[in-house]
Design an enzyme around this catalytic site. Sequence first.
Site, PDB file in Angstrom:
ATOM      1  N   LYS A   1       0.995  -1.298  -0.008  1.00  0.00           N
ATOM      2  CA  LYS A   1      -0.009  -0.085   0.095  1.00  0.00           C
ATOM      3  C   LYS A   1       0.780   1.203   0.090  1.00  0.00           C
ATOM      4  CE  LYS A   1      -4.346   0.749   2.484  1.00  0.00           C
ATOM      5  NZ  LYS A   1      -4.726   0.640   3.752  1.00  0.00           N
ATOM      6  N   VAL A   2       0.470   1.811  -1.209  1.00  0.00           N
ATOM      7  CA  VAL A   2       1.457   3.359  -1.115  1.00  0.00           C
ATOM      8  C   VAL A   2       0.606   4.318  -1.210  1.00  0.00           C
ATOM      9  CG1 VAL A   2       3.160   4.359  -2.745  1.00  0.00           C
ATOM     10  CG2 VAL A   2       3.055   1.706  -2.600  1.00  0.00           C
TER      11      VAL A   2
END
Length: 216
Positions: free
Chosen positions: A83-84
Amino acid sequence: MKLFMDTAAIEDIRTAARWGVLDGVTTNPTLFAKVGGSYDDVLREICGLTPGPVSAEVVAADVEGMLDEGRHFAALAPNIVVKVPMSEEGLEAIARLRAEGIRTNCTLVFSANQGLLAAKAGASLLSPFVGRLDDINEDGMAVVRELVAIVDGYGLDAEVLAASIRSPRHVTQAALAGAHIATVPLAVLRQMVHHPLTDSGIAAFRRDWEAAQAPR
Ligand code: E4P
């Protein structure tokens, strides 16, 4: 529509798995802070509970730091999705992780344009935050609707994951908007199960059954 659990709490995830409704899990630093311990261990345990995608969020602010964390998470289990956050650095990290074959979930998406950019950079999952937009008197579900139309209309290789879900109504609205996934906490999942007429109906059937067993 797929349903993910929005938590790092193992027992909550087990509950959804037992109900047969678990398609994946999303975690974030805040959700992890509620359970504590080692993030790696928690992630490994969650990945053992579902073959679906399990999002692990990076906290670095720079591209190289995001890449280091992302590669580390991706090595923990084959179903990890990194998750960015949506940012200039985040887009670059998404593009580079994609080139390495690592799937990403672009988080903190608050507009359809941000989601479009994340999809073009190569994110597999796009996470518009419905509840946080509603909190500031915006229409969070409108972003889901717009992004779904863009992703489906252009056949982009990404799924819209309705996040920051606060109520069962949000889940219905996300499904009607065409969201591919909604991620929900256990409290919302429980609210989806129950209806006052279902619960009173179960009690009435049981009462009547027991009355029929009594000697006449
Ligand atoms: C999930 O991917 C998000 O991090 C989460 O849904 C955010 O929810 P919140 O707005 O309730 O913190």
